[in-house]
Design an enzyme around this catalytic site. Structure first.
Site, mmCIF file in Angstrom:
data_model
loop_
_atom_site.group_PDB
_atom_site.id
_atom_site.type_symbol
_atom_site.label_atom_id
_atom_site.label_comp_id
_atom_site.label_asym_id
_atom_site.label_seq_id
_atom_site.Cartn_x
_atom_site.Cartn_y
_atom_site.Cartn_z
ATOM 1 N N GLU A 182 13.207 10.043 42.039
ATOM 2 C CA GLU A 182 12.552 11.224 42.623
ATOM 3 C C GLU A 182 11.033 11.068 42.588
ATOM 4 O OE1 GLU A 182 14.982 13.840 40.068
ATOM 5 O OE2 GLU A 182 15.360 14.995 41.890
ATOM 6 N N ALA A 218 14.729 11.540 33.957
ATOM 7 C CA ALA A 218 14.268 12.487 32.946
ATOM 8 C C ALA A 218 14.819 12.031 31.595
ATOM 9 C CB ALA A 218 14.790 13.873 33.298
ATOM 10 N N GLU A 234 22.526 11.640 38.621
ATOM 11 C CA GLU A 234 22.630 12.889 37.849
ATOM 12 C C GLU A 234 24.044 13.456 37.821
ATOM 13 O OE1 GLU A 234 20.138 12.072 39.786
ATOM 14 O OE2 GLU A 234 18.232 12.836 39.020
#
Ligand code: 3H9
Length: 699
Positions: free
Chosen positions: A117, A75, A137
């Site tokens: 992911e 992200a 993460e």
């Protein structure tokens, strides 16, 4: 929510996404430098491209591949904390998972976080041998929040999933193949072609679409095995003390084992949002960018030509010099190591070799590597041997007259254009530079001990250090895998200077009635690996001793033969297993010193009071360092403290932490301390200004 026009959307899409058809294959190539982070532009581009191929009956399978140096690196970290914009990652992932035709991820570079992911949402994964996959993460105080905690355990089982997600480590494509994460290894230069071949074989087989979410075979056997989660908790309690993310990760993986997929996804979301909103994650995300920002120097353009550093000289084969030399040897750069006596030289070289051999014993190096590194080392007893080096780093003891005479000498023997660096930790780099005829080639390279391990490198820019030399040493720091922080010239530079008040206050409060144990506990609970007294005992009081114009506890301890753990006595008593306990002898010494110096003892400070007393003066010193222009930015100070002094990263470092405490609180407390203990505590002007204007130290 920001809205962008259709035209702008089209434009962004075109720049980022490239769609092509190869027979029945629909190929989506995303190219969004530098690392294809899954920001709003990339999500829109993916959404539109996948939708198009999904709706095209002539397209039988879709391949998602990236341009540039890597697959999606996750992200977009800079988007956290902002209002989320649609399509969300979960929208794009639903689209992929429900495309009704095979979707294949073709991976090169790194598939990290949301990038991995995404690959797990695809029906298949093809990767080149050099590709890496991981869910890092946790390093941002987060958990994989786009299905990673639910899909990875379904592929590899919860034990390995916990290991990978809690450590955040990446694995190579071949290991991922062995674990069933990757379905096919492609040739390094033919990823797309090999991915197409693979999809063709899938289409020929005409099997039902494989979806990770539908798997239960790897999680089912763990339904009644809560002990694996208890073991993960126990381990995280030790290795990640104080961090919030590990517990939420464990809960999310537990949900993957005990709940149906959709319920597990809901649980993952709750646990993710809790972390995303936490101060810890904000701090760790800030730190991610701070580390990368530190090597950028305003006014120094990225294309400033660098001097080639092909061979390095290190003067001094002690602990520091040896550690410094190892950095270059490990990077494949030959080193000439100079000492005054043969004994000292042999000892230094012996230590380098045994350090490497210990790494080999632990499996971190091969014997071949050890031999290769050692072959790059040239021992020498004469500075005249430095005629062919491009950089000399002086690492001898801290005396200005000694350093000056060394610099005079190396100025004479090294070739023109060679960079001359000092590893001093507090002496004036400008004065050292003035001993040479090339002050523009002189710079401070302040390594932290052990120099072969610690990632921080303070680059001390002298008044005359040239831009070319700065560009050279900044580039070199990444070659030797260090994080550079640029400092101006002052006593102690950034890290040692800013942390000095913590030591001073620790030594002061024990004379006022708080025990060394209480001080150490307060800092340990704050997140430091150990407090200053336990640390001094570990390092040795004789090593950290300093001359003071008054009687000190440390000097009295030394006079009593209490040099720390090595004598089983320092600020603490130690048993044969190095377990510490409080000491009546120390308490008496403290009381005596306090009495002689007329310091009144009062009730011990509370943990909260101690944190203020020990760390607000650190923040204050940081503000002075900024005011004086010694540090370029507040985040550089945070990087220096986190990497140099193990300041807990989940607080973001002293400057970020100060912003989270609130500057008005810190100013008010410093003023109270100034009234009680003297003007040294008066808040710096910058701190007062920021507090009064509602500003922050960090941006
Ligand atoms: C996530 O995915 C959450 C999801 O689970 C759930 C969501 C709902 N975003 O490191 P470099 C920038 S969390 C934004 O110097 P390298 C970086 O700041 C994410 N920017 O290069 C730098 O900018 P600049 C999980 C990013 O070759 C430039 O790219 N993913 C991102 O040494 C180059 O970076 C991660 O934690 C990002 N995700 O290393 C992976 N990544 O040039 C984080 C990089 O202005 N990234 N930038 O200074 C990395 O580990 C390394 O960047 C990577 C490349 C290994 C990819």
């Amino acid at each position: 929510m920001t809205r962008i026009s259709e035209f702008a959307r089209e434009l962004i899409m075109k720049q980022i996404a490239f769609q092509q058809r190869r027979g029945e294959m629909g190929i989506v190539t995303i190219d969004s430098p530098p690392v294809n982070a899954l920001g709003i532009g990339v999500r829109r581009a993916l959404d539109t491209s996948i939708r198009q191929f999904k709706d095209d009956a002539a397209v039988k399978a879709i391949i998602v591949i990236c341009g540039g140096r890597t697959f999606f690196a996750g992200a977009d970290i800079s988007e956290f904390g902002k209002e989320p914009e649609s399509p969300l990652l979960s929208d794009v992932f639903n689209l992929i998972e429900n495309a009704g035709k095979p979707v294949v991820a073709a991976v090169h570079g790194s598939a990290l976080g949301g990038g991995m992911e995404l690959a797990l949402v695809c029906n298949y994964r093809v990767a080149v041998p050099s590709a890496k996959l991981g869910l890092p993460e946790v390093k941002l105080g987060l958990l994989p929040g786009a299905g990673g905690t639910q899909r990875l355990p379904r592929l590899v089982g919860p034990e390995l999933a916990l290991d990978l997600i809690l450590s955040g480590r990446s694995i190579g494509a071949n290991e991922a193949l062995g674990l069933g994460i990757v379905d096919r290894i492609a040739r390094e230069e033919a990823l797309l072609d090999d991915a197409i071949d693979f999809v063709r074989s899938v289409l020929r087989e005409d099997k039902p679409l494989a979806r990770v979410r539908d798997r239960g075979d790897r999680t089912e056997p763990y339904k009644d095995r809560p002990e694996i989660f208890a073991a993960a908790r126990a381990k995280a309690g030790k290795t990640a003390r104080g961090f919030l993310a590990p517990e939420n990760i464990i809960k999310a993986v537990e949900a993957a084992v005990t709940l149906p997929f959709d319920e597990g996804m809901t649980r993952e979301r709750e646990l993710f949002v809790e972390l995303r909103e936490s101060t810890q994650s904000a701090a760790q995300r800030y730190y991610f960018f701070a580390e990368r920002q530190a090597s950028k120097i305003p006014g120094l353009s990225a294309d400033t030509p660098k001097l080639p550093i092909k061979r390095v000289g290190v003067i001094g084969a002690g602990t520091m010099g040896g550690g410094i030399a190892m950095n270059f040897l490990s990077a494949g750069i030959p080193v000439t190591l100079v000492e005054m006596t043969k004994e000292a030289l042999d000892r230094g070289i012996g230590i380098i070799r045994s350090n490497y051999e210990n790494s080999a014993k632990r499996g971190r190096l091969t014997t071949e590597q050890v031999n290769r590194y050692m072959a790059l080392l040239t021992p020498s007893l004469d500075t005249d041997s430095l005629g062919d080096v491009d950089l000399v780093i002086e690492a001898v003891f801290e005396r200005m007259d000694v350093k000056k005479s060394i610099f005079e000498k190396i100025d004479a023997v090294t070739k023109p254009g060679a960079v001359l660096a000092t590893n001093t930790s507090f002496l004036d780099v400008n004065e050292i530079a003035a001993a040479t005829r090339r002050p523009e080639f002189v710079v401070g390279l302040h390594f932290f001990s052990p120099a072969n391990v610690m990632r921080l490198l303070e680059i001390v820019r002298g008044a005359k250090t040239s831009e070319q030399v700065m560009a050279t040493v900044l580039g070199l720091s990444s070659t030797i895998k260090k994080v550079p922080v640029v400092s101006g010239v002052c006593y102690g530079f950034i890290a040692n200077r800013i942390m000095n008040p913590r030591r001073e206050q620790a030594e002061a409060v024990i004379l006022e009635g708080t025990s060394p144990q209480d001080v150490d506990k307060a800092l340990y609970d704050f997140g430091f690996p150990m407090g200053p007294f336990a640390l001094m005992d570990l390092v040795g009081l004789d090593v950290v001793k300093r001359d003071e114009p008054y009687r000190t506890v440390k000097q009295d301890l030394l006079n009593a033969g209490r040099r720390g753990q090595k004598t089983k006595a320092g600020y603490y008593d130690y048993d044969d297993n190095r377990r510490a306990s409080s000491s009546a002898v120390v308490a008496k010494i403290i009381a005596d010193v306090a009495a002689e110096r007329g310091i009144a003892q009062h009730a011990p400070l509370t943990q909260e009071e101690l944190i203020g007393r020990l760390l607000y003066p650190v923040v204050n010193e940081g503000a002075r360092i900024l005011e004086e222009g010694i540090a370029l930015r507040a985040s550089d100070i945070d990087v220096a403290c986190i990497l140099g002094y193990a300041w807990p990263v989940f607080t973001g470092g002293p400057m970020f932490w100060a912003d989270t405490v609130g500057l008005p609180t810190i100013v008010a407390e410093l003023r109270k301390m100034a009234e009680q203990h003297g003007p040294g505590f008066e808040p710096a002007n910058l701190l007062v200004q920021k507090a009064e204007s509602g500003g922050r130290l960090t941006s």
